[in-house]
Enzyme design. Structure first.
Site, PDB file in Angstrom:
ATOM      1  N   ARG A  18     -14.641  16.038 -18.473  1.00 45.90           N
ATOM      2  CA  ARG A  18     -14.513  14.996 -19.493  1.00 45.90           C
ATOM      3  C   ARG A  18     -14.245  13.602 -18.916  1.00 45.90           C
ATOM      4  NH1 ARG A  18     -10.596  16.000 -24.020  1.00 45.90           N
ATOM      5  NH2 ARG A  18      -9.680  17.764 -22.910  1.00 45.90           N
ATOM      6  N   GLN A  76     -10.346  26.831  -4.479  1.00 47.63           N
ATOM      7  CA  GLN A  76     -10.516  27.961  -5.406  1.00 47.63           C
ATOM      8  C   GLN A  76     -11.969  27.960  -5.853  1.00 47.63           C
ATOM      9  OE1 GLN A  76      -9.059  27.361  -9.331  1.00 47.63           O
ATOM     10  NE2 GLN A  76      -8.946  29.534  -9.852  1.00 47.63           N
ATOM     11  N   ARG A 320      -3.285 -13.585  -3.092  1.00 41.90           N
ATOM     12  CA  ARG A 320      -4.035 -12.448  -2.555  1.00 41.90           C
ATOM     13  C   ARG A 320      -3.295 -11.836  -1.366  1.00 41.90           C
ATOM     14  NH1 ARG A 320      -9.519 -14.755  -1.219  1.00 41.90           N
ATOM     15  NH2 ARG A 320      -9.809 -12.636  -0.438  1.00 41.90           N
ATOM     16  N   LYS A 338      -4.309 -16.858   0.335  1.00 36.86           N
ATOM     17  CA  LYS A 338      -4.648 -15.594   0.985  1.00 36.86           C
ATOM     18  C   LYS A 338      -4.203 -15.629   2.429  1.00 36.86           C
ATOM     19  CE  LYS A 338      -7.759 -14.763   3.595  1.00 36.86           C
ATOM     20  NZ  LYS A 338      -8.908 -14.602   4.480  1.00 36.86           N
ATOM     21  N   TYR A 374     -13.800 -20.282   7.039  1.00 37.73           N
ATOM     22  CA  TYR A 374     -14.889 -19.346   7.307  1.00 37.73           C
ATOM     23  C   TYR A 374     -16.177 -20.116   7.581  1.00 37.73           C
ATOM     24  CZ  TYR A 374     -17.868 -15.235   6.301  1.00 37.73           C
ATOM     25  OH  TYR A 374     -18.756 -14.196   6.362  1.00 37.73           O
ATOM     26  N   ALA A 410      -6.185 -38.998   1.311  1.00 43.02           N
ATOM     27  CA  ALA A 410      -6.952 -38.252   0.317  1.00 43.02           C
ATOM     28  C   ALA A 410      -8.440 -38.270   0.640  1.00 43.02           C
ATOM     29  CB  ALA A 410      -6.709 -38.845  -1.063  1.00 43.02           C
TER      30      ALA A 410
END
Ligand code: UD1
Ligand code: CA
Length: 453
Positions: A18, A76, A320, A338, A374, A410
């Site tokens: 189910r 089993q 994260r 992260k 990255y 900035a």
């Protein structure tokens, strides 16, 4: 007196059809952890001498989880009923002398207290042959029924399929969980037959077989929620909900404010310190630890993160795995962190991505700052010194380091290290032409008129 040894047998060979899933039923998660792991973690508190998990198919899925708790897996095949399933544990329990708990992998939230109560009842002076855990569910459905006297001694156990109308009207239902001594269990099982409505070897039959030998068995009762079995995704969601309710109540009782508890989602290992408050609609994935007096504001999502005392997260923040937020630090709206450590009192209040970074105490990260960690192949780290000030909309192209107390103007794209206490500006410099705009407007208006506009 030395306490008797304990072993556990966990039945999990049912087909679980189910669930309609390729994942083994007992590996579906509750509060971010497989249901089998919940059960085995509780069993582990009893320091069992051996634990055996009985599976049908999916042994390779179940084995790694079982191994994490020192449990053995046996197969089993075919599945001829619950008594036959328990028999599969005979070989792995060979030589074990003590008390055996029979548990169901799909009834994962049975408490350690109930397991202890089962053992205590089995060890009581009247020495029942079998202890059966029962509940009185609001809707007794097709559970097996238990006919017992006022002292909880069992006269008969009967499966719904085999029960008379009068027996079906009894509201004391078999949860399936039992405690039996090792010297009794396999002898009783060997005498179970399958002459019944399902043509299966029924585990509850051991109660009547012991009775035929003049030995009584006893029932203990527990709440319906604790022994709720999971056969479908809808039942999984119900058990999840009841787990969440219980854990929220525990947190509040321990001094955590949950403004709208029903909207806060917790994981099995969520830790939140006293006097912390959690606003509505916050999700705690696995591995989150929050210190005391912290504030987790609305709509934040945390996973694998540590938040120190007095820190403020959100609203709308995402922490994260590997995020470590220092004391009284702030992570504001639409900020993602992260694998990064923010020192005490550091702030990233608006619209930033801080990944693979080290941020010193008291540093201020302006709105829209991004650590460019990255390059499409590898990840690189960014270091921001203590008390540094990163102007809004800065891109920090890692690997890069900004020294203590430095200021970055900035809109900068920082590709080289910035020395401590220096000012770095890395953007097109501003020019100004006095009166230019006014002249431009006049000239353009004249041009438009000449064209008849
Ligand atoms: C069983 C009980 C019933 C009880 C109910 C509680 C029997 C005969 N009936 O019924 O009295 O009210 O549980 O939920 O015991 N399993 C195996 N191998 C098998 C059959 C089952 O390992 O051959 C395992 C299942 O994976 C499950 C548990 O045993 O964990 C119970 O099996 P299930 O088919 O759900 O039993 P029920 O018919 O619901
Ligand atoms: Ca069942």
């Amino acid at each position: 007196m030395t306490e008797r040894k304990v072993a556990a047998i966990v039945l999990a060979a049912g087909k679980g059809t189910r669930m309609k899933s390729d994942l083994h039923k007992v590996l579906h998660p509750i509060a971010g952890r497989p249901m089998l792991a919940h059960l085995l973690a509780s069993v582990a508190e009893l320091e069992p001498a051996r634990t055996v998990v009985v599976v049908g198919s999916g042994r390779e899925q179940v084995e790694p989880v079982a191994a994490g708790y020192g449990a053995r897996v046996v197969v089993q095949e075919p599945q001829l009923g619950t008594a036959h399933a328990v028999q599969q544990a005979e070989a792995p329990l060979d030589g074990f002398d003590g008390d055996i708990l029979i548990l169901y992998g799909d009834t994962p939230l049975v408490s350690v207290a109930t397991m202890r109560a089962m053992l205590a009842r089995l060890r009581a002076d009247d020495a029942p042959a079998v202890v059966v855990v029962a509940s009185r569910p609001a809707d007794p459905l097709q559970y097996g029924r238990i006919i017992a006297d006022a002292d909880g001694l069992i006269e008969k156990m009967v499966e719904y399929k085999d029960a008379s109308e009068a027996e079906r009207a009894v509201d004391l239902c078999n949860s399936g969980l039992m405690a039996v001594r090792s010297q009794d269990l396999f002898r009783l099982l060997a005498r179970v037959g399958n002459d019944n409505a399902a043509g299966e070897y029924y585990l509850p039959d051991i109660v009547m077989i012991a009775g035929a030998d003049g030995r009584r068995s006893a029932v203990i009762e527990t709440g319906e929620d604790e022994v709720a079995g999971i056969n479908s995704r809808a039942e999984l969601a119900e058990v999840e909900a009841s787990w969440q309710r219980r854990r929220r109540a525990e947190l509040m009782a321990a001094g955590v404010t949950l403004a709208a508890p029903e909207t806060v989602w917790l994981s099995h290992d969520t830790v939140i310190g006293r006097d912390s408050s959690v606003e509505p609609n916050v999700v705690f994935g696995p591995g989150v630890e929050v210190g005391e007096g912290a504030r987790i504001r609305a709509f934040s999502h945390l996973e694998g993160a540590r938040v120190a005392a007095g820190a403020e997260i959100g609203p709308y923040a995402r922490l994260r795995p590997g995020a470590e937020i220092g004391e009284k630090a702030k992570v504001g709206n639409f900020v993602e962190v992260k694998k990064a450590r923010l020192g005490p009192g550091a702030k990233a209040n608006h619209l930033s991505y801080v990944g693979d970074a080290e941020v010193g105490a008291g540093a201020n990260i302006g709105a829209g700052t991004i650590t460019c960690n990255y390059d499409g192949f590898l990840k690189y780290r960014t270091h921001i010194g203590e008390g540094a000030f990163i102007g809004s909309n800065t891109a920090l192209v890692a690997p890069v380091s900004v020294g203590d107390g430095a200021i970055v103007g900035a809109g900068s794209v920082v590709t080289r290290d910035v020395a401590a206490d220096a000012l770095a500006i890395a953007r097109g410099s501003q020019e100004e032409r006095p009166g230019w705009a006014a002249k431009f407007r006049t000239a353009m208006a004249a041009k438009k008129k000449a064209r008849g506009g």
